[in-house]
Scaffold this active site. Structure first.
Site, PDB file in Angstrom:
ATOM      1  N   GLY A 298      -0.494   9.213  -8.408  1.00 53.41           N
ATOM      2  CA  GLY A 298       0.856   8.280  -8.696  1.00 53.41           C
ATOM      3  C   GLY A 298       1.215  10.068  -9.881  1.00 53.41           C
ATOM      4  O   GLY A 298       0.735  10.364  -9.841  1.00 53.41           O
TER       5      GLY A 298
ATOM      6  N   CYS B 293       4.272   6.002  -6.792  1.00 51.94           N
ATOM      7  CA  CYS B 293       2.926   6.229  -6.270  1.00 51.94           C
ATOM      8  C   CYS B 293       3.060   8.059  -5.109  1.00 51.94           C
ATOM      9  O   CYS B 293       3.602   7.972  -4.281  1.00 51.94           O
ATOM     10  CB  CYS B 293       2.574   5.411  -5.533  1.00 51.94           C
ATOM     11  SG  CYS B 293       1.269   4.777  -3.990  1.00 51.94           S
TER      12      CYS B 293
ATOM     13  N   ILE C   4       0.786  -1.110  -0.080  1.00 51.82           N
ATOM     14  CA  ILE C   4       0.203   0.465  -0.105  1.00 51.82           C
ATOM     15  C   ILE C   4       0.683   0.727   0.062  1.00 51.82           C
ATOM     16  O   ILE C   4       1.647   1.455   1.338  1.00 51.82           O
ATOM     17  CB  ILE C   4      -0.522   0.245   0.871  1.00 51.82           C
ATOM     18  CG1 ILE C   4      -1.523  -1.310   1.673  1.00 51.82           C
ATOM     19  CG2 ILE C   4      -1.858   1.316   1.289  1.00 51.82           C
ATOM     20  CD1 ILE C   4      -2.244  -1.205   2.700  1.00 51.82           C
TER      21      ILE C   4
ATOM     22  N   THR D 101       0.399   7.789  -3.326  1.00 46.22           N
ATOM     23  CA  THR D 101      -1.017   7.411  -1.873  1.00 46.22           C
ATOM     24  C   THR D 101      -1.083   7.688  -0.730  1.00 46.22           C
ATOM     25  O   THR D 101      -2.238   8.094  -0.126  1.00 46.22           O
ATOM     26  CB  THR D 101      -0.890   5.661  -1.991  1.00 46.22           C
ATOM     27  OG1 THR D 101      -1.464   5.658  -3.946  1.00 46.22           O
ATOM     28  CG2 THR D 101      -2.145   5.270  -1.219  1.00 46.22           C
TER      29      THR D 101
ATOM     30  N   GLY E 153       8.943  -1.857 -10.195  1.00 45.02           N
ATOM     31  CA  GLY E 153       8.538  -0.507 -11.423  1.00 45.02           C
ATOM     32  C   GLY E 153       9.844  -0.066 -11.288  1.00 45.02           C
ATOM     33  O   GLY E 153      10.444  -0.314 -12.417  1.00 45.02           O
TER      34      GLY E 153
HETATM   35  P1  5GP Z   1       8.084   0.646  -7.078  1.00 42.69           P
HETATM   36  O1  5GP Z   1       8.974  -0.467  -8.161  1.00 42.69           O
HETATM   37  O2  5GP Z   1       8.905   1.715  -9.090  1.00 42.69           O
HETATM   38  O3  5GP Z   1       8.483   1.093  -6.359  1.00 42.69           O
HETATM   39  O4  5GP Z   1       6.533   0.104  -7.455  1.00 42.69           O
HETATM   40  C1  5GP Z   1       5.836  -0.357  -8.668  1.00 42.69           C
HETATM   41  C2  5GP Z   1       4.162  -0.396  -8.265  1.00 42.69           C
HETATM   42  O5  5GP Z   1       3.575   0.679  -7.876  1.00 42.69           O
HETATM   43  C3  5GP Z   1       3.465  -1.221  -8.921  1.00 42.69           C
HETATM   44  O6  5GP Z   1       3.815  -2.429  -9.259  1.00 42.69           O
HETATM   45  C4  5GP Z   1       1.858  -0.900  -8.882  1.00 42.69           C
HETATM   46  O7  5GP Z   1       1.527  -1.454  -7.356  1.00 42.69           O
HETATM   47  C5  5GP Z   1       2.882   0.057  -8.050  1.00 42.69           C
HETATM   48  N1  5GP Z   1       2.102   2.288  -8.375  1.00 42.69           N
HETATM   49  C6  5GP Z   1       2.193   1.979 -10.201  1.00 42.69           C
HETATM   50  N2  5GP Z   1       1.211   3.396 -10.037  1.00 42.69           N
HETATM   51  C7  5GP Z   1       0.901   3.143  -9.019  1.00 42.69           C
HETATM   52  C8  5GP Z   1       0.217   4.432  -9.600  1.00 42.69           C
HETATM   53  O8  5GP Z   1      -0.340   5.195  -9.798  1.00 42.69           O
HETATM   54  N3  5GP Z   1      -0.665   4.473  -7.660  1.00 42.69           N
HETATM   55  C9  5GP Z   1      -0.098   4.198  -6.616  1.00 42.69           C
HETATM   56  N4  5GP Z   1      -0.455   4.446  -6.002  1.00 42.69           N
HETATM   57  N5  5GP Z   1       0.639   2.711  -7.002  1.00 42.69           N
HETATM   58  C10 5GP Z   1       1.755   2.892  -8.730  1.00 42.69           C
END
Ligand code: 5GP
Length: 372
Positions: free
Chosen positions: A314, A210, A204, A212, A266
Protein backbone atom coordinates in the site's frame (compact mmCIF):
# COMPACT_ATOMS: atom_id res chain seq x y z
CA UNK A 1 2.60 -24.56 -19.74
CA UNK A 2 1.10 -21.63 -17.82
CA UNK A 3 -2.48 -20.94 -18.82
CA UNK A 4 -3.41 -17.62 -20.41
CA UNK A 5 -7.02 -16.55 -20.06
CA UNK A 6 -7.68 -14.47 -23.15
CA UNK A 7 -11.20 -13.36 -22.19
CA UNK A 8 -11.33 -9.60 -21.82
CA UNK A 9 -11.90 -8.52 -18.23
CA UNK A 10 -13.23 -5.05 -17.57
CA UNK A 11 -12.68 -2.22 -15.12
CA UNK A 12 -15.13 0.53 -14.25
CA UNK A 13 -13.45 2.89 -16.71
CA UNK A 14 -13.95 0.46 -19.60
CA UNK A 15 -17.75 0.76 -19.60
CA UNK A 16 -20.68 3.16 -19.45
CA UNK A 17 -24.28 2.42 -18.58
CA UNK A 18 -26.68 2.65 -21.49
CA UNK A 19 -29.66 4.92 -20.83
CA UNK A 20 -33.05 3.26 -21.17
CA UNK A 21 -36.63 4.32 -21.51
CA UNK A 22 -37.88 5.39 -18.13
CA UNK A 23 -41.25 6.12 -16.63
CA UNK A 24 -39.69 7.97 -13.72
CA UNK A 25 -40.67 11.62 -13.64
CA UNK A 26 -37.98 12.72 -11.23
CA UNK A 27 -34.84 11.33 -9.69
CA UNK A 28 -36.31 12.23 -6.31
CA UNK A 29 -38.67 9.27 -6.80
CA UNK A 30 -35.76 6.82 -6.75
CA UNK A 31 -35.56 4.61 -3.66
CA UNK A 32 -31.98 3.84 -2.61
CA UNK A 33 -32.77 1.96 0.58
CA UNK A 34 -32.39 -1.79 0.32
CA UNK A 35 -33.41 -4.68 2.53
CA UNK A 36 -31.50 -7.94 2.76
CA UNK A 37 -31.77 -11.10 4.81
CA UNK A 38 -28.40 -12.77 5.19
CA UNK A 39 -27.97 -16.44 4.50
CA UNK A 40 -26.34 -17.57 7.74
CA UNK A 41 -27.13 -14.97 10.37
CA UNK A 42 -30.74 -14.72 9.11
CA UNK A 43 -30.45 -11.13 10.18
CA UNK A 44 -32.25 -8.45 8.19
CA UNK A 45 -30.59 -5.30 6.97
CA UNK A 46 -32.15 -2.05 5.83
CA UNK A 47 -30.11 0.91 4.66
CA UNK A 48 -28.33 2.44 1.69
CA UNK A 49 -25.71 -0.24 1.05
CA UNK A 50 -22.63 1.94 0.73
CA UNK A 51 -19.97 1.46 3.38
CA UNK A 52 -16.82 3.14 4.60
CA UNK A 53 -13.79 0.84 4.42
CA UNK A 54 -12.30 -0.56 7.61
CA UNK A 55 -9.13 1.46 7.12
CA UNK A 56 -8.00 3.55 10.08
CA UNK A 57 -8.16 6.69 7.93
CA UNK A 58 -11.75 6.04 6.83
CA UNK A 59 -13.57 3.61 9.13
CA UNK A 60 -13.63 5.99 12.11
CA UNK A 61 -16.32 6.59 14.71
CA UNK A 62 -16.66 10.17 13.43
CA UNK A 63 -17.31 8.81 9.93
CA UNK A 64 -19.90 6.36 11.29
CA UNK A 65 -21.72 9.20 13.04
CA UNK A 66 -21.88 11.21 9.81
CA UNK A 67 -22.78 8.30 7.53
CA UNK A 68 -25.47 6.76 9.70
CA UNK A 69 -27.53 9.95 9.32
CA UNK A 70 -27.91 8.88 5.69
CA UNK A 71 -28.41 5.18 6.57
CA UNK A 72 -24.95 4.42 5.18
CA UNK A 73 -22.76 1.82 6.85
CA UNK A 74 -19.25 1.96 8.37
CA UNK A 75 -16.87 -0.94 8.87
CA UNK A 76 -15.10 0.43 11.94
CA UNK A 77 -11.35 -0.23 11.79
CA UNK A 78 -9.90 -2.72 14.24
CA UNK A 79 -7.58 -0.40 16.11
CA UNK A 80 -10.08 1.13 18.55
CA UNK A 81 -9.89 -0.15 22.11
CA UNK A 82 -12.77 -1.39 24.24
CA UNK A 83 -13.19 1.86 26.16
CA UNK A 84 -13.44 3.84 22.92
CA UNK A 85 -16.12 1.44 21.69
CA UNK A 86 -18.05 1.76 24.93
CA UNK A 87 -17.96 5.55 24.74
CA UNK A 88 -19.09 5.53 21.10
CA UNK A 89 -21.93 3.13 21.87
CA UNK A 90 -23.13 5.19 24.83
CA UNK A 91 -23.18 8.40 22.81
CA UNK A 92 -24.50 7.04 19.51
CA UNK A 93 -27.00 4.25 20.16
CA UNK A 94 -28.80 4.95 16.87
CA UNK A 95 -25.66 4.37 14.80
CA UNK A 96 -24.94 0.89 16.07
CA UNK A 97 -27.18 -0.85 13.55
CA UNK A 98 -25.05 0.69 10.78
CA UNK A 99 -21.58 -0.39 11.90
CA UNK A 100 -19.44 -3.51 11.86
CA UNK A 101 -16.60 -4.39 14.21
CA UNK A 102 -13.49 -5.49 12.29
CA UNK A 103 -11.02 -8.18 13.14
CA UNK A 104 -7.96 -9.89 11.77
CA UNK A 105 -7.44 -13.58 12.36
CA UNK A 106 -4.88 -13.56 15.19
CA UNK A 107 -5.72 -14.83 18.71
CA UNK A 108 -5.54 -11.31 20.16
CA UNK A 109 -7.87 -10.10 17.40
CA UNK A 110 -10.44 -12.72 18.37
CA UNK A 111 -10.21 -11.78 22.03
CA UNK A 112 -10.67 -8.10 21.29
CA UNK A 113 -13.64 -8.84 19.00
CA UNK A 114 -15.25 -10.90 21.75
CA UNK A 115 -14.79 -8.14 24.28
CA UNK A 116 -16.28 -5.51 21.98
CA UNK A 117 -19.28 -7.58 20.95
CA UNK A 118 -19.98 -8.57 24.55
CA UNK A 119 -19.74 -4.98 25.74
CA UNK A 120 -21.77 -3.61 22.81
CA UNK A 121 -24.28 -6.31 21.88
CA UNK A 122 -26.17 -3.93 19.57
CA UNK A 123 -23.34 -4.32 17.05
CA UNK A 124 -24.53 -7.15 14.83
CA UNK A 125 -21.91 -7.15 12.05
CA UNK A 126 -18.40 -8.54 11.96
CA UNK A 127 -15.90 -7.66 9.24
CA UNK A 128 -13.08 -10.21 8.97
CA UNK A 129 -9.96 -9.30 7.04
CA UNK A 130 -6.98 -11.49 6.58
CA UNK A 131 -3.61 -9.86 6.13
CA UNK A 132 -1.81 -13.08 5.39
CA UNK A 133 -2.51 -16.71 5.95
CA UNK A 134 -3.70 -19.85 4.34
CA UNK A 135 -7.16 -20.91 3.46
CA UNK A 136 -7.46 -23.65 6.08
CA UNK A 137 -6.47 -21.24 8.81
CA UNK A 138 -8.89 -18.62 7.56
CA UNK A 139 -11.77 -21.03 7.13
CA UNK A 140 -11.17 -22.43 10.61
CA UNK A 141 -11.09 -18.92 12.04
CA UNK A 142 -14.35 -18.12 10.27
CA UNK A 143 -15.91 -21.29 11.70
CA UNK A 144 -14.77 -20.33 15.20
CA UNK A 145 -16.22 -16.86 14.87
CA UNK A 146 -19.50 -18.26 13.51
CA UNK A 147 -19.72 -20.72 16.36
CA UNK A 148 -19.10 -18.04 18.94
CA UNK A 149 -21.46 -15.52 17.29
CA UNK A 150 -24.22 -17.55 15.64
CA UNK A 151 -26.50 -14.60 14.83
CA UNK A 152 -24.03 -11.95 13.79
CA UNK A 153 -23.68 -11.09 10.12
CA UNK A 154 -20.13 -11.83 8.96
CA UNK A 155 -18.42 -10.08 6.07
CA UNK A 156 -15.17 -11.63 4.92
CA UNK A 157 -12.32 -10.54 2.82
CA UNK A 158 -10.30 -13.60 2.01
CA UNK A 159 -6.60 -13.41 2.51
CA UNK A 160 -3.82 -11.86 0.61
CA UNK A 161 -1.39 -13.24 -0.57
CA UNK A 162 -2.29 -16.50 -2.34
CA UNK A 163 -3.98 -18.80 -2.14
CA UNK A 164 -6.97 -17.08 -0.62
CA UNK A 165 -7.65 -13.97 -2.64
CA UNK A 166 -6.94 -15.52 -5.98
CA UNK A 167 -8.96 -18.56 -5.10
CA UNK A 168 -11.89 -16.44 -4.02
CA UNK A 169 -11.82 -14.37 -7.13
CA UNK A 170 -11.22 -17.39 -9.28
CA UNK A 171 -14.32 -18.90 -7.87
CA UNK A 172 -16.11 -16.21 -9.60
CA UNK A 173 -13.92 -15.77 -12.59
CA UNK A 174 -14.15 -19.43 -13.36
CA UNK A 175 -17.88 -19.55 -13.10
CA UNK A 176 -18.36 -20.60 -16.72
CA UNK A 177 -16.01 -23.51 -16.21
CA UNK A 178 -17.68 -24.17 -12.91
CA UNK A 179 -20.89 -24.75 -14.81
CA UNK A 180 -18.95 -26.92 -17.18
CA UNK A 181 -17.91 -29.10 -14.30
CA UNK A 182 -14.82 -27.44 -12.84
CA UNK A 183 -15.76 -27.03 -9.22
CA UNK A 184 -12.31 -26.59 -7.76
CA UNK A 185 -12.60 -22.87 -7.23
CA UNK A 186 -16.37 -22.83 -6.79
CA UNK A 187 -15.85 -24.92 -3.71
CA UNK A 188 -13.91 -22.11 -2.12
CA UNK A 189 -16.75 -19.58 -2.16
CA UNK A 190 -19.11 -22.32 -1.22
CA UNK A 191 -16.81 -23.21 1.63
CA UNK A 192 -16.68 -19.63 2.88
CA UNK A 193 -20.45 -19.33 2.75
CA UNK A 194 -20.97 -22.80 4.23
CA UNK A 195 -18.42 -22.03 6.93
CA UNK A 196 -20.50 -19.15 8.12
CA UNK A 197 -19.80 -16.09 5.95
CA UNK A 198 -22.76 -13.98 4.89
CA UNK A 199 -21.12 -11.38 2.70
CA UNK A 200 -17.97 -11.76 0.60
CA UNK A 201 -15.79 -8.77 -0.15
CA UNK A 202 -14.60 -8.75 -3.72
CA UNK A 203 -11.50 -6.96 -4.94
CA UNK A 204 -7.93 -7.85 -5.70
CA UNK A 205 -5.79 -4.82 -5.99
CA UNK A 206 -8.24 -2.17 -7.27
CA UNK A 207 -7.83 0.10 -4.23
CA UNK A 208 -6.66 3.68 -4.68
CA UNK A 209 -3.76 3.25 -2.25
CA UNK A 210 -3.17 -0.41 -3.03
CA UNK A 211 0.04 -1.46 -4.74
CA UNK A 212 -0.67 -5.19 -4.90
CA UNK A 213 -0.85 -5.21 -8.69
CA UNK A 214 2.50 -3.48 -8.94
CA UNK A 215 4.22 -5.42 -6.18
CA UNK A 216 2.91 -8.86 -7.03
CA UNK A 217 1.42 -8.75 -10.51
CA UNK A 218 -1.75 -10.22 -9.05
CA UNK A 219 -5.12 -8.64 -9.69
CA UNK A 220 -8.49 -8.82 -11.38
CA UNK A 221 -10.31 -5.97 -13.14
CA UNK A 222 -12.98 -4.90 -10.69
CA UNK A 223 -16.08 -4.69 -12.89
CA UNK A 224 -15.59 -8.24 -14.15
CA UNK A 225 -14.78 -9.47 -10.65
CA UNK A 226 -18.07 -8.02 -9.41
CA UNK A 227 -20.10 -9.34 -12.35
CA UNK A 228 -18.74 -12.85 -11.86
CA UNK A 229 -18.69 -12.89 -8.05
CA UNK A 230 -22.22 -11.51 -7.73
CA UNK A 231 -23.53 -14.23 -9.97
CA UNK A 232 -21.76 -16.97 -8.01
CA UNK A 233 -22.64 -15.62 -4.56
CA UNK A 234 -26.29 -14.91 -5.36
CA UNK A 235 -26.70 -18.48 -6.54
CA UNK A 236 -25.94 -19.51 -2.96
CA UNK A 237 -28.03 -16.76 -1.36
CA UNK A 238 -24.83 -14.98 -0.38
CA UNK A 239 -24.15 -11.28 -0.78
CA UNK A 240 -21.11 -9.41 -2.03
CA UNK A 241 -19.35 -6.14 -1.41
CA UNK A 242 -17.51 -4.49 -4.28
CA UNK A 243 -14.42 -3.35 -2.41
CA UNK A 244 -12.09 -0.78 -3.94
CA UNK A 245 -11.59 1.04 -7.20
CA UNK A 246 -14.43 3.57 -7.06
CA UNK A 247 -13.12 7.03 -7.79
CA UNK A 248 -16.37 8.87 -8.58
CA UNK A 249 -20.13 8.42 -8.07
CA UNK A 250 -20.42 6.87 -11.56
CA UNK A 251 -18.14 4.02 -10.46
CA UNK A 252 -20.39 3.34 -7.47
CA UNK A 253 -23.35 3.15 -9.85
CA UNK A 254 -21.45 0.78 -12.16
CA UNK A 255 -20.59 -1.50 -9.21
CA UNK A 256 -24.26 -1.71 -8.24
CA UNK A 257 -25.19 -2.15 -11.90
CA UNK A 258 -22.79 -5.09 -12.09
CA UNK A 259 -24.61 -6.78 -9.23
CA UNK A 260 -22.83 -5.65 -6.05
CA UNK A 261 -25.11 -5.71 -3.02
CA UNK A 262 -22.83 -3.29 -1.16
CA UNK A 263 -20.10 -0.92 -2.33
CA UNK A 264 -17.15 -0.18 -0.05
CA UNK A 265 -15.30 3.12 -0.33
CA UNK A 266 -11.87 4.18 0.89
CA UNK A 267 -10.41 7.01 -1.17
CA UNK A 268 -13.73 8.66 -1.97
CA UNK A 269 -14.31 9.21 1.75
CA UNK A 270 -10.69 10.06 2.64
CA UNK A 271 -9.55 13.62 3.35
CA UNK A 272 -12.78 14.69 5.03
CA UNK A 273 -13.17 16.20 8.47
CA UNK A 274 -14.48 12.86 9.79
CA UNK A 275 -11.62 10.84 8.31
CA UNK A 276 -8.55 9.84 10.28
CA UNK A 277 -5.06 10.83 9.22
CA UNK A 278 -3.05 13.85 10.22
CA UNK A 279 -4.03 17.25 8.92
CA UNK A 280 -1.11 19.15 7.37
CA UNK A 281 -1.00 22.72 6.14
CA UNK A 282 1.32 24.01 3.43
CA UNK A 283 1.18 27.28 1.56
CA UNK A 284 -2.30 27.96 2.85
CA UNK A 285 -3.66 24.59 1.70
CA UNK A 286 -4.76 21.80 3.99
CA UNK A 287 -4.12 18.11 3.37
CA UNK A 288 -4.89 14.85 5.12
CA UNK A 289 -2.76 11.75 5.08
CA UNK A 290 -4.42 8.69 3.52
CA UNK A 291 -2.64 5.35 3.42
CA UNK A 292 -3.22 1.68 2.68
CA UNK A 293 -3.52 -0.71 5.61
CA UNK A 294 -0.57 -2.69 4.21
CA UNK A 295 1.50 0.42 3.58
CA UNK A 296 4.72 1.09 5.39
CA UNK A 297 3.03 3.91 7.30
CA UNK A 298 0.33 1.57 8.67
CA UNK A 299 2.79 -1.24 9.41
CA UNK A 300 5.08 1.12 11.26
CA UNK A 301 2.13 2.42 13.26
CA UNK A 302 0.66 -0.94 14.23
CA UNK A 303 3.23 -3.67 13.68
CA UNK A 304 6.50 -1.91 14.41
CA UNK A 305 7.57 -1.94 10.76
CA UNK A 306 7.37 -4.03 7.61
CA UNK A 307 8.18 -7.67 8.37
CA UNK A 308 11.30 -8.92 6.63
CA UNK A 309 9.48 -11.57 4.62
CA UNK A 310 7.02 -9.21 2.97
CA UNK A 311 6.82 -6.02 0.95
CA UNK A 312 4.42 -3.24 1.73
CA UNK A 313 1.39 -3.43 -0.56
CA UNK A 314 0.00 0.00 0.00
CA UNK A 315 1.07 3.56 -0.34
CA UNK A 316 0.58 6.81 1.53
CA UNK A 317 -0.73 9.93 -0.15
CA UNK A 318 -1.76 13.37 0.98
CA UNK A 319 -5.23 14.28 -0.21
CA UNK A 320 -6.58 17.84 -0.17
CA UNK A 321 -8.77 18.48 2.86
CA UNK A 322 -12.38 18.20 1.71
CA UNK A 323 -14.46 19.45 4.66
CA UNK A 324 -17.50 17.60 5.97
CA UNK A 325 -18.21 14.23 4.36
CA UNK A 326 -21.90 15.06 4.15
CA UNK A 327 -21.32 17.05 0.96
CA UNK A 328 -19.60 14.11 -0.73
CA UNK A 329 -22.29 11.70 0.44
CA UNK A 330 -25.02 13.88 -1.08
CA UNK A 331 -23.02 13.97 -4.33
CA UNK A 332 -22.74 10.16 -4.41
CA UNK A 333 -26.40 9.59 -3.57
CA UNK A 334 -27.50 12.24 -6.08
CA UNK A 335 -25.40 10.59 -8.79
CA UNK A 336 -26.83 7.19 -7.96
CA UNK A 337 -30.41 8.47 -8.08
CA UNK A 338 -29.69 9.98 -11.50
CA UNK A 339 -28.20 6.72 -12.76
CA UNK A 340 -31.36 4.89 -11.68
CA UNK A 341 -33.50 7.53 -13.39
CA UNK A 342 -31.47 7.28 -16.64
CA UNK A 343 -31.83 3.52 -16.86
CA UNK A 344 -35.42 3.41 -15.62
CA UNK A 345 -34.88 1.78 -12.24
CA UNK A 346 -37.34 3.16 -9.67
CA UNK A 347 -35.36 1.44 -6.91
CA UNK A 348 -31.67 0.68 -6.43
CA UNK A 349 -32.74 -2.94 -6.15
CA UNK A 350 -33.67 -2.89 -9.84
CA UNK A 351 -30.51 -1.18 -11.10
CA UNK A 352 -28.63 -4.34 -12.04
CA UNK A 353 -31.67 -5.74 -13.88
CA UNK A 354 -31.90 -2.52 -15.87
CA UNK A 355 -28.16 -2.40 -16.61
CA UNK A 356 -26.60 -2.80 -20.02
CA UNK A 357 -22.93 -1.89 -20.09
CA UNK A 358 -21.43 -0.47 -23.23
CA UNK A 359 -17.76 -1.09 -23.67
CA UNK A 360 -15.84 2.10 -24.31
CA UNK A 361 -12.14 2.51 -24.93
CA UNK A 362 -10.87 4.92 -23.94
CA UNK A 363 -13.36 6.72 -21.75
CA UNK A 364 -12.99 10.45 -22.41
CA UNK A 365 -10.89 12.43 -19.99
CA UNK A 366 -9.14 10.40 -17.29
CA UNK A 367 -10.81 10.04 -13.91
CA UNK A 368 -8.45 10.88 -11.11
CA UNK A 369 -8.60 9.16 -7.78
CA UNK A 370 -6.70 10.17 -4.68
CA UNK A 371 -2.98 10.10 -5.20
CA UNK A 372 -3.14 9.74 -8.95
P1 5GP B 1 -10.52 2.53 -2.57
O1 5GP B 1 -11.97 2.80 -2.30
O2 5GP B 1 -9.64 3.52 -1.86
O3 5GP B 1 -10.21 2.43 -4.01
O4 5GP B 1 -10.20 1.08 -1.97
C1 5GP B 1 -10.40 0.79 -0.61
C2 5GP B 1 -9.99 -0.66 -0.38
O5 5GP B 1 -8.59 -0.84 -0.66
C3 5GP B 1 -10.12 -1.13 1.06
O6 5GP B 1 -11.44 -1.43 1.43
C4 5GP B 1 -9.22 -2.35 1.07
O7 5GP B 1 -9.87 -3.51 0.58
C5 5GP B 1 -8.14 -1.97 0.07
N1 5GP B 1 -6.90 -1.60 0.77
C6 5GP B 1 -6.74 -0.72 1.78
N2 5GP B 1 -5.43 -0.62 2.12
C7 5GP B 1 -4.76 -1.46 1.32
C8 5GP B 1 -3.37 -1.82 1.21
O8 5GP B 1 -2.48 -1.28 1.88
N3 5GP B 1 -3.08 -2.77 0.29
C9 5GP B 1 -4.04 -3.35 -0.48
N4 5GP B 1 -3.67 -4.30 -1.32
N5 5GP B 1 -5.34 -3.03 -0.42
C10 5GP B 1 -5.69 -2.09 0.47
Amino acid sequence: MPHVDTDVKLDFRDVLLRPKRSTLRSRSEVELLRSFTFRNSRQTYRGIPILAANMDTVGTFEMARALCKFSLFTAIHKHYGLEEWKAFAAQNPDCLQHVAASSGTGPSDFEQLEQILEAVPQVRYICLDVANGYSEHFVQFLRDVRKRFPDHTIMVRPALPPPLIPSCIMVHSELPSLQAGNVVTGEMVEELLLSGADIIKVGIGPGSVCTTRKKTGVGYPQLSAVLECADAAHGLNGHIISDGGCSCPGDVAKAFGAGADFVMLGGMLAGHAEAGGELAEREGKRYKLFYGMSSEVAMRKYAGGVAEYRASEGRAVEVPFRGPVEVTVRDILGGLRSTCAYVGAPRLKELSRRTTFIRVTPLGPPLFGPGD
